[in-house]
Each structure stands twice: as structure tokens, then as C-alpha cells.
Design an enzyme around this catalytic site. Structure first.
Site, PDB file in Angstrom:
ATOM      1  N   THR A   1     -12.065   6.381  10.611  1.00 55.45           N
ATOM      2  CA  THR A   1     -12.184   5.667  12.154  1.00 55.45           C
ATOM      3  C   THR A   1     -11.664   6.766  13.107  1.00 55.45           C
ATOM      4  O   THR A   1     -11.838   6.476  14.244  1.00 55.45           O
ATOM      5  CB  THR A   1     -11.197   4.428  12.220  1.00 55.45           C
ATOM      6  OG1 THR A   1     -10.016   4.444  11.707  1.00 55.45           O
ATOM      7  CG2 THR A   1     -12.011   3.120  11.626  1.00 55.45           C
TER       8      THR A   1
ATOM      9  N   LYS B   1       0.865  -1.154   0.053  1.00 54.73           N
ATOM     10  CA  LYS B   1      -0.119  -0.069  -0.124  1.00 54.73           C
ATOM     11  C   LYS B   1       0.983   1.125  -0.026  1.00 54.73           C
ATOM     12  O   LYS B   1       1.737   1.516   0.982  1.00 54.73           O
ATOM     13  CB  LYS B   1      -0.880  -0.079   1.317  1.00 54.73           C
ATOM     14  CG  LYS B   1      -1.846   1.171   1.264  1.00 54.73           C
ATOM     15  CD  LYS B   1      -2.743   0.963   2.579  1.00 54.73           C
ATOM     16  CE  LYS B   1      -2.459   1.743   4.015  1.00 54.73           C
ATOM     17  NZ  LYS B   1      -2.341   3.024   3.773  1.00 54.73           N
TER      18      LYS B   1
ATOM     19  N   ASP C   1      -3.202   4.442  -1.989  1.00 58.19           N
ATOM     20  CA  ASP C   1      -4.502   4.801  -1.133  1.00 58.19           C
ATOM     21  C   ASP C   1      -4.509   6.163  -1.005  1.00 58.19           C
ATOM     22  O   ASP C   1      -3.954   6.988  -0.089  1.00 58.19           O
ATOM     23  CB  ASP C   1      -3.844   4.184   0.310  1.00 58.19           C
ATOM     24  CG  ASP C   1      -4.767   4.559   1.348  1.00 58.19           C
ATOM     25  OD1 ASP C   1      -6.022   5.028   1.282  1.00 58.19           O
ATOM     26  OD2 ASP C   1      -4.452   4.346   2.728  1.00 58.19           O
TER      27      ASP C   1
ATOM     28  N   LYS D   1      -7.615   8.173  -1.473  1.00 56.18           N
ATOM     29  CA  LYS D   1      -8.811   8.720  -0.780  1.00 56.18           C
ATOM     30  C   LYS D   1      -9.489   9.899  -1.563  1.00 56.18           C
ATOM     31  O   LYS D   1      -9.446  10.877  -0.933  1.00 56.18           O
ATOM     32  CB  LYS D   1      -8.605   8.898   0.804  1.00 56.18           C
ATOM     33  CG  LYS D   1      -8.202   7.701   1.319  1.00 56.18           C
ATOM     34  CD  LYS D   1      -8.235   8.078   2.994  1.00 56.18           C
ATOM     35  CE  LYS D   1      -7.872   6.871   3.927  1.00 56.18           C
ATOM     36  NZ  LYS D   1      -6.271   6.595   3.732  1.00 56.18           N
TER      37      LYS D   1
ATOM     38  N   GLN E   1      -3.467   1.883  17.352  1.00 56.69           N
ATOM     39  CA  GLN E   1      -4.636   1.144  17.051  1.00 56.69           C
ATOM     40  C   GLN E   1      -5.376   0.737  18.366  1.00 56.69           C
ATOM     41  O   GLN E   1      -4.981   0.135  19.128  1.00 56.69           O
ATOM     42  CB  GLN E   1      -4.377  -0.040  16.305  1.00 56.69           C
ATOM     43  CG  GLN E   1      -3.631   0.116  14.945  1.00 56.69           C
ATOM     44  CD  GLN E   1      -4.646   0.498  13.945  1.00 56.69           C
ATOM     45  OE1 GLN E   1      -5.617   1.210  14.125  1.00 56.69           O
ATOM     46  NE2 GLN E   1      -4.068   0.880  12.360  1.00 56.69           N
TER      47      GLN E   1
ATOM     48  N   HIS F   1     -11.698  12.619  -3.376  1.00 53.57           N
ATOM     49  CA  HIS F   1     -13.070  13.101  -2.869  1.00 53.57           C
ATOM     50  C   HIS F   1     -13.122  14.427  -3.329  1.00 53.57           C
ATOM     51  O   HIS F   1     -12.465  15.419  -3.335  1.00 53.57           O
ATOM     52  CB  HIS F   1     -13.158  13.422  -1.294  1.00 53.57           C
ATOM     53  CG  HIS F   1     -14.439  13.656  -0.863  1.00 53.57           C
ATOM     54  ND1 HIS F   1     -14.707  13.726   0.419  1.00 53.57           N
ATOM     55  CD2 HIS F   1     -15.468  13.942  -1.747  1.00 53.57           C
ATOM     56  CE1 HIS F   1     -16.123  13.957   0.480  1.00 53.57           C
ATOM     57  NE2 HIS F   1     -16.500  14.280  -0.644  1.00 53.57           N
ATOM     58  N   ASP F   2     -13.803  14.722  -4.325  1.00 48.01           N
ATOM     59  CA  ASP F   2     -14.152  15.855  -5.367  1.00 48.01           C
ATOM     60  C   ASP F   2     -15.251  15.777  -6.335  1.00 48.01           C
ATOM     61  O   ASP F   2     -16.014  14.945  -6.088  1.00 48.01           O
ATOM     62  CB  ASP F   2     -12.724  15.973  -6.242  1.00 48.01           C
ATOM     63  CG  ASP F   2     -12.674  17.766  -6.413  1.00 48.01           C
ATOM     64  OD1 ASP F   2     -13.502  18.552  -6.854  1.00 48.01           O
ATOM     65  OD2 ASP F   2     -11.489  18.144  -6.513  1.00 48.01           O
ATOM     66  N   ILE F   3     -15.568  16.776  -7.222  1.00 54.65           N
ATOM     67  CA  ILE F   3     -16.851  16.962  -8.258  1.00 54.65           C
ATOM     68  C   ILE F   3     -16.565  15.487  -8.651  1.00 54.65           C
ATOM     69  O   ILE F   3     -15.359  15.095  -9.102  1.00 54.65           O
ATOM     70  CB  ILE F   3     -17.086  17.806  -8.741  1.00 54.65           C
ATOM     71  CG1 ILE F   3     -15.692  18.411  -9.792  1.00 54.65           C
ATOM     72  CG2 ILE F   3     -17.368  19.204  -7.901  1.00 54.65           C
ATOM     73  CD1 ILE F   3     -16.051  19.549 -10.773  1.00 54.65           C
TER      74      ILE F   3
ATOM     75  N   ARG G   1       3.042  -1.569  10.787  1.00 51.32           N
ATOM     76  CA  ARG G   1       3.929  -1.561  11.651  1.00 51.32           C
ATOM     77  C   ARG G   1       4.563  -2.816  12.098  1.00 51.32           C
ATOM     78  O   ARG G   1       5.486  -3.332  12.456  1.00 51.32           O
ATOM     79  CB  ARG G   1       3.935  -0.682  12.990  1.00 51.32           C
ATOM     80  CG  ARG G   1       4.276   0.707  12.331  1.00 51.32           C
ATOM     81  CD  ARG G   1       3.602   1.716  13.375  1.00 51.32           C
ATOM     82  NE  ARG G   1       2.107   1.717  13.281  1.00 51.32           N
ATOM     83  CZ  ARG G   1       1.366   2.299  13.933  1.00 51.32           C
ATOM     84  NH1 ARG G   1       1.686   3.357  15.018  1.00 51.32           N
ATOM     85  NH2 ARG G   1      -0.192   2.267  13.862  1.00 51.32           N
TER      86      ARG G   1
HETATM   87  O1  C5P Z   1       1.060   0.244  11.312  1.00 53.99           O
HETATM   88  P1  C5P Z   1      -0.352  -0.220  11.225  1.00 53.99           P
HETATM   89  O2  C5P Z   1      -0.509  -1.557  10.893  1.00 53.99           O
HETATM   90  O3  C5P Z   1      -1.162   0.507  12.123  1.00 53.99           O
HETATM   91  O4  C5P Z   1      -0.959   0.609   9.732  1.00 53.99           O
HETATM   92  C1  C5P Z   1      -2.070   0.352   9.121  1.00 53.99           C
HETATM   93  C2  C5P Z   1      -2.180   1.033   8.066  1.00 53.99           C
HETATM   94  O5  C5P Z   1      -3.902   1.148   7.612  1.00 53.99           O
HETATM   95  C3  C5P Z   1      -1.811   2.697   7.897  1.00 53.99           C
HETATM   96  O6  C5P Z   1      -1.478   2.989   6.478  1.00 53.99           O
HETATM   97  C4  C5P Z   1      -3.155   3.476   8.303  1.00 53.99           C
HETATM   98  O7  C5P Z   1      -3.017   4.670   7.701  1.00 53.99           O
HETATM   99  C5  C5P Z   1      -4.199   2.557   7.474  1.00 53.99           C
HETATM  100  N1  C5P Z   1      -5.339   2.595   8.115  1.00 53.99           N
HETATM  101  C6  C5P Z   1      -5.775   2.269   9.497  1.00 53.99           C
HETATM  102  N2  C5P Z   1      -6.920   2.556   9.763  1.00 53.99           N
HETATM  103  C7  C5P Z   1      -8.076   2.899   9.068  1.00 53.99           C
HETATM  104  C8  C5P Z   1      -7.707   3.373   7.616  1.00 53.99           C
HETATM  105  C9  C5P Z   1      -6.494   3.110   7.257  1.00 53.99           C
HETATM  106  O8  C5P Z   1      -5.045   1.919  10.264  1.00 53.99           O
HETATM  107  N3  C5P Z   1      -9.061   3.187   9.721  1.00 53.99           N
END
Ligand code: C5P
Length: 232
Positions: free
Chosen positions: A119, A32, A59, A61, A190, A63-65, A211
Site C-alpha cells: 500500500t 502477528k 509476517d 513477506k 493509516q 521474496h526470492d528465487i 495500535r
Molecule cells: O497499528 P495498526 O493497526 O495500523 O497496524 C497494522 C498492521 O498491519 C501493522 O503491522 C502494519 O505493518 C500492517 N500492515 C498495514 N498495511 C498494509 C500491510 C500491513 O498496516 N498494507
């Protein structure tokens, strides 16, 4: 859609990214590329990683017209990415235009998924700041259904939501889920996490793992462990 592990290459630049990818032996993970790396290095980073034999989830994301999104998606399609995304908050028409823009002359296109509600948005922010009524999980499902109606392939969601998204939008509607940690790993920032094995049981189609792989002493071993636990 095949189940796969997508490695989040959340690096600031090309050097760190290639040092990381060079640490792999024969494995060529689906990667990604997010806004940070793409805005730092431009489309060239996508071409170079693709040349190394990786599948790419871009990735950005969008978002526009509708018309602007359609044209931008056509550019991403020519970059030959395998998956990309947009914000479902842009509405059904924007999502339909995105599908059109992304579709190549031969009828093929990258997998297109929608971000429903970020989130980072809480129930309180959604209600009081954004003025969206109802419960947050209902909004997530409404946005997922809109994405399905517009012809998209799936959504990004928490692994905890993958089951209910499949129930509302169909088993073939793809769920791409971040927030994955090994049972013996550190959750970091997280809040709600699942192991790769739990994500498999609940029905995630793709897990996005950063990570636990990028910061591991042996990233390839961590990646292969993830694949073993998720894909089996
Ligand atoms: O390092 P980690 O496993 O937490 O990375 C998760 C990846 O998923 C990151 O690129 C983060 O931006 C993305 N992501 C997330 N939660 C979301 C949407 C995307 O962790 N709701």
C-alpha cells in the site's frame, strides 16, 4: 476459514511483547509477528508465543528465487506457525514452490497468503518507477489471481479491496485486512480505514489490528470489542 481478529505485535523486543501478552486475562488472541520482532529475537519468540497458546501469523513477506523460498518455507512450517506470507511479485513459480515447502509430511500446512502491491506503492511509483503498466487496482487483482492459481489461500489487502478480491478469486479465497480502526478511534498514519463492523460487512476473513489494541489503556477490552464488532 474462520473469521478472526489478528493482533499485530509490533514491538521491538521480547520483553515488551510478553508484558503486552501478560496483560490479557483468559483471551489468547491470534498474533502477528513481523520482521522487527522476528529479526530482533529469532525463531525462539515464535516458539515461546506458541507455547502460551496463541495462533501465529508470521509476517516475513518472503521474496526470492523459488528454491530458496521453498527451503525457507519448510523451516517456517516446522516452527508450527498458523499463517505466513510472501510477495506475489516473486511470480507464480515461486509461489508454487512456497506451497510445496510449507506442506508438512502429513499434508497439512499453515495458511499461505500473498502481499499483492504494497500500500506504500502509489499509482505514480508503480507506473514511472517500477515500469508496470495499467491501473494499480488491476495489478492487485492480477497478483491475487496469480496467487490463487499457484495454490495459495488468499491475500493481504485493504478492507476496501476485500469485496472485489472475493468477486475475482472466489468467496473462499481468504482476505486478511489491516487498516482497521474503531469508529471513535484515531486513524494515526493509516490513510484508508474501516471499522471492524464495516470489515465484517464487506467480507474480510481476518482483520489485522495493531495500535487500537496495543496502545489501548486496556488491551484485552479493546481486543474483545474488536472480536464483538467483527465476529459478532
Ligand atoms: O497499528 P495498526 O493497526 O495500523 O497496524 C497494522 C498492521 O498491519 C501493522 O503491522 C502494519 O505493518 C500492517 N500492515 C498495514 N498495511 C498494509 C500491510 C500491513 O498496516 N498494507
Amino acid at each position: 476459514m474462520g473469521k478472526d481478529v489478528i493482533v499485530a505485535c509490533d514491538f521491538a523486543g521480547a520483553k515488551q511483547t510478553f508484558d503486552f501478552l501478560d496483560s490479557f486475562g483468559t483471551a489468547r488472541p491470534f498474533v502477528k509477528i513481523g520482521m522487527e520482532l522476528y529479526y530482533a529475537e529469532g525463531p525462539d519468540i515464535v516458539r515461546k508465543i506458541k507455547e502460551r497458546g496463541h495462533k501465529i501469523f508470521l509476517d516475513l513477506k518472503l521474496h526470492d528465487i523459488p528454491n530458496t523460498v521453498k527451503k525457507a518455507m519448510a523451516v517456517l512450517s516446522r516452527l508450527d506457525v498458523d499463517m505466513t506470507n510472501l510477495h506475489a511479485g516473486g511470480g507464480v513459480e515461486m509461489m508454487k514452490y512456497a506451497v510445496e515447502g510449507l506442506t508438512r509430511p502429513d499434508g497439512t500446512r499453515p495458511i499461505l497468503i500473498a502481499v499483492t502491491m504494497l500500500t506504500s506503492i502509489s499509482q505514480e511509483v508503480m507506473t514511472k518507477e517500477l515500469g508496470v503498466s495499467g491501473q494499480l487496482p488491476e495489478t492487485v487483482i492480477r497478483y491475487a489471481k496469480n496467487a490463487r492459481a499457484a495454490g495459495l489461500d488468499g491475500v493481504v489487502c485493504s478492507p476496501l479491496e476485500a469485496g472485489v478480491v472475493h468477486e475475482s478469486c472466489g468467496a473462499d479465497f481468504v482476505t486478511v485486512t489491516p487498516g482497521v480502526r474503531f469508529a471513535d478511534g484515531d486513524a494515526g498514519d493509516q490513510k484508508r480505514v474501516m471499522t471492524p463492523g464495516q470489515a465484517r460487512i464487506i467480507g474480510s476473513d481476518y482483520i489485522v489490528v495493531g495500535r487500537p489494541i496495543t496502545a489501548a489503556p486496556d488491551p484485552e477490552a479493546a481486543y474483545l470489542r474488536c472480536v464483538r464488532e467483527f465476529v459478532g
